[in-house]
Design a protein around this motif. Structure first.
Motif, short mmCIF file in Angstrom:
data_model
loop_
_atom_site.label_atom_id
_atom_site.label_comp_id
_atom_site.label_asym_id
_atom_site.label_seq_id
_atom_site.Cartn_x
_atom_site.Cartn_y
_atom_site.Cartn_z
N GLN A 217 0.83 -1.21 0.00
CA GLN A 217 0.00 0.00 0.00
C GLN A 217 0.86 1.26 0.00
N ILE A 218 2.02 1.18 0.66
CA ILE A 218 2.93 2.32 0.63
C ILE A 218 3.42 2.55 -0.80
N ALA A 219 3.73 1.45 -1.49
CA ALA A 219 4.19 1.57 -2.88
C ALA A 219 3.10 2.20 -3.75
N MET A 220 1.85 1.76 -3.52
CA MET A 220 0.72 2.33 -4.29
C MET A 220 0.65 3.83 -4.06
N TYR A 221 0.75 4.20 -2.79
CA TYR A 221 0.63 5.60 -2.41
C TYR A 221 1.72 6.44 -3.07
N LEU A 222 2.94 5.90 -3.07
CA LEU A 222 4.05 6.66 -3.66
C LEU A 222 3.90 6.77 -5.19
N LEU A 223 3.45 5.70 -5.80
CA LEU A 223 3.26 5.75 -7.26
C LEU A 223 2.21 6.79 -7.61
N ARG A 224 1.19 6.82 -6.76
CA ARG A 224 0.10 7.76 -6.99
C ARG A 224 0.57 9.21 -6.80
N HIS A 225 1.25 9.43 -5.68
CA HIS A 225 1.53 10.82 -5.33
C HIS A 225 2.89 11.34 -5.78
N GLU A 226 3.85 10.47 -5.95
CA GLU A 226 5.15 10.97 -6.40
C GLU A 226 5.27 10.91 -7.91
N LEU A 227 4.61 9.92 -8.52
CA LEU A 227 4.70 9.85 -9.99
C LEU A 227 3.39 10.20 -10.68
N GLY A 228 2.34 10.42 -9.88
CA GLY A 228 1.05 10.81 -10.47
C GLY A 228 0.40 9.72 -11.30
N PHE A 229 0.71 8.45 -11.00
CA PHE A 229 0.11 7.36 -11.77
C PHE A 229 -1.39 7.27 -11.49
N SER A 230 -2.14 6.83 -12.50
CA SER A 230 -3.58 6.62 -12.30
C SER A 230 -3.77 5.30 -11.56
N TYR A 231 -4.95 5.10 -10.98
CA TYR A 231 -5.22 3.85 -10.26
C TYR A 231 -5.07 2.63 -11.17
N PRO A 232 -5.68 2.67 -12.36
CA PRO A 232 -5.54 1.48 -13.21
C PRO A 232 -4.07 1.20 -13.59
N LEU A 233 -3.30 2.27 -13.77
CA LEU A 233 -1.89 2.05 -14.14
C LEU A 233 -1.13 1.41 -12.98
N ILE A 234 -1.40 1.87 -11.76
CA ILE A 234 -0.73 1.28 -10.60
C ILE A 234 -1.13 -0.20 -10.52
N ALA A 235 -2.42 -0.45 -10.74
CA ALA A 235 -2.92 -1.83 -10.67
C ALA A 235 -2.12 -2.71 -11.63
N LYS A 236 -1.88 -2.18 -12.81
CA LYS A 236 -1.17 -2.95 -13.83
C LYS A 236 0.30 -3.15 -13.42
N GLU A 237 0.90 -2.07 -12.97
CA GLU A 237 2.32 -2.13 -12.64
C GLU A 237 2.59 -3.01 -11.42
N LEU A 238 1.60 -3.12 -10.53
CA LEU A 238 1.81 -3.93 -9.34
C LEU A 238 1.31 -5.36 -9.53
N GLY A 239 1.49 -5.88 -10.72
CA GLY A 239 1.19 -7.29 -10.96
C GLY A 239 -0.28 -7.57 -11.20
N GLY A 240 -0.96 -6.65 -11.91
CA GLY A 240 -2.32 -6.93 -12.36
C GLY A 240 -3.36 -7.02 -11.25
N LYS A 241 -3.29 -6.10 -10.31
CA LYS A 241 -4.32 -6.12 -9.26
C LYS A 241 -5.57 -5.37 -9.74
N ASP A 242 -6.60 -5.51 -8.94
CA ASP A 242 -7.83 -4.80 -9.28
C ASP A 242 -7.67 -3.33 -8.89
N HIS A 243 -8.20 -2.42 -9.72
CA HIS A 243 -7.90 -1.02 -9.39
C HIS A 243 -8.63 -0.53 -8.14
N THR A 244 -9.70 -1.25 -7.74
CA THR A 244 -10.36 -0.84 -6.49
C THR A 244 -9.46 -1.15 -5.28
N THR A 245 -8.65 -2.21 -5.40
CA THR A 245 -7.69 -2.51 -4.34
C THR A 245 -6.71 -1.35 -4.20
#
Ligand code: ADP
Ligand code: MG
Length: 447
Positions: free
Chosen positions: A387-415
């Motif tokens: 979750q920390i990694a998600m947060y950093l991707l979101r806020h430091e790199l401005g990634f969208s939720y679906p993109l983070i989902a993809k980059e973190l091994g195909g998780k669901d974007h609601t996760t």
């Protein structure tokens, strides 16, 4: 005092002493935001202009302003949302200003270049784009009101005006009004002062499509809120289309009455997030094409990697490169971009942040390996760092939720949404987490 006139006169003088290319690049979109005794607040469109104008032209600007406002001693440069009305009025082009006045009576019409075609769609703005398109195709019938929110320079005004432009291309006689919230408020106050409130009401209530920009400026203006509330109801009840933008959701605008914020949420609320890398590349390419400027892939990637906050900054970076190449008659390259943008790009080279770096540092910090971080296990020891990694991707790199989902091994974007929100909430009350994150960031940005 009419500050627009003052600035217009000052610009007229500056135009003569500054080269044409520089003047066009740096002074477009500037206007006087406020005058406080000895201080002028000058609005500039982005951080580049702010830095450039304040460093290169401060003395000249101060002189030109002092001639008109002798008491002024200081100028503060402030990045502010652009008001198309102000851009037009405050930017006298040598031959056009008279023509423009004739062609474009108040209220200000739309910028023709803000169209759906020139709007690049990516993961972070596709929902807002789709709903805006839906509204333009079926005004007053689908999604009413449409409320678009997002940070500065992310395309809200562009999308809002694209709706207006598209409706007018199809139905020229429709009464489409674009108004910044500030203009609405000023018009209202002027109407009260001049005893013309009934005319004001009539003007605003005989509209087919009302586009209101930056509605957060309605905060704490009770009279204007009241008036807007009635205008809104009249239009809405008769199925006229209303589109509103703001820098945050209706509920999060402090000082906005509940009855307004609940109405703003009645239709559809769409967000625009900071563009991800792919979208930034696509936008740069599209802007180069518009300007007929050739930039190789490598340079485009370099700019897109380094400028991630918003699209206005991206445009600013490109404008700077184009102006530099024009003035020095040289072709663009990564070296040139590095040089021209060096004072804006905070941490170039080894300090530059990538997704890989985030994954490696987070794994190292929490003593797990990268596979576990990307895996599917749900024990606490890995879920939390994930979750920390998600947060950093979101806020430091401005990634969208679906993109983070993809980059973190195909998780669901609601996760991902859940994870980012959880950390975001936790951070406000948990001091340990705050410290953890700041030392993590230190590692991430270490050179
Ligand atoms: P905001 O109103 O959200 O502050 P603007 O609509 O003024 O942002 O956008 C800033 C600049 O970026 C404008 O010149 C606009 O044309 C450009 N821009 C924003 N989003 C896009 C996009 N998706 N595609 C192309 N240009 C964009
Ligand atoms: Mg705007």
């Amino acid at each position: 005092m009419d500050l627009t006139k003052v600035w217009k006169a000052a610009l007229g003088e500056l135009e003569v002493i500054i080269s044409r290319a520089s003047f066009t690049t740096w002074f477009k979109g500037t206007y006087i935001l406020n005058l406080k005794e000895e201080e002028i607040i000058l609005a500039v469109p982005n951080a580049f202009s702010k830095k450039w104008i304040s460093e290169k032209y401060h003395g000249k600007i101060l002189l030109a302003l002092k001639k008109r406002l002798p008491l002024v001693k200081e100028i503060t440069y402030q990045v502010a949302p652009q008001d198309p009305l102000k851009i037009e009025l405050s930017f006298p082009s040598r031959s056009k200003s008279a023509e423009l006045k004739k062609e474009r009576p108040a209220p200000p019409s739309l910028k023709p270049e803000y169209t759906f075609d020139s709007f690049v769609v990516g993961k972070t703005n596709d929902f807002a784009y789709a709903t805006a398109k839906g509204v333009a195709g079926n005004p007053g019938k689908k999604h009413n009101p449409l409320f678009v929110y997002g940070g500065v320079g992310l395309g809200k005004t562009h999308l809002l005006q694209a709706i207006g432009n598209e409706i007018l291309t199809k139905e020229r006689l429709k009464k489409v009004v674009y108004v910044s919230c500030e203009t609405f408020t000023n018009d209202f106050i002027r109407a009260i002062q001049t005893g013309k409130t009934s005319q004001f009401k009539k003007n605003y209530r005989e509209i087919d499509v009302l586009l209101v920009d930056d509605v957060q400026f309605l905060a704490n203006k009770e009279g204007s809120q009241e008036e807007f509330f009635h205008t809104y109801n009249t239009l809405h009840q008769t199925n006229r289309q209303i589109v509103i933008t703001a820098d945050r959701t209706p509920k999060n605008i402090p000082g906005l009455e509940g009855r307004l914020s609940s109405r703003f949420s009645q239709g559809i609320v769409a967000d625009i997030q900071p563009p991800n890398f792919e979208t930034r590349v696509a936008i740069l390419k599209s802007k180069c094409q518009e300007k007929n400027f050739l930039l190789e892939e490598e340079t485009v990637n370099y700019i897109a990697k380094n400028i991630h906050s918003n699209i206005r900054e991206l445009e600013g970076a490109l404008a700077r490169i184009i102006a530099f190449c024009d003035l020095n008659k040289c072709p663009p390259s990564v070296e040139l971009a590095t040089k021209v943008l060096k004072d804006i790009i905070a941490t170039p080279g080894p300090g530059f942040l990538t997704i890989e770096k985030i994954l490696i540092e987070v794994s190292r910090f929490y003593h797990i390996n990268k596979d576990e971080l990307l895996g599917k296990k749900r024990n606490k020891e890995v879920v939390y760092p994930r979750q920390i990694a998600m947060y950093l991707l979101r806020h430091e790199l401005g990634f969208s939720y679906p993109l983070i989902a993809k980059e973190l091994g195909g998780k669901d974007h609601t996760t991902i949404i859940h994870g980012c929100k959880k950390i975001g909430k936790e951070i406000t009350k948990n001091q340990n987490l705050k410290e953890e994150l700041s030392s993590l960031k230190e590692q991430l940005y270490a050179i």
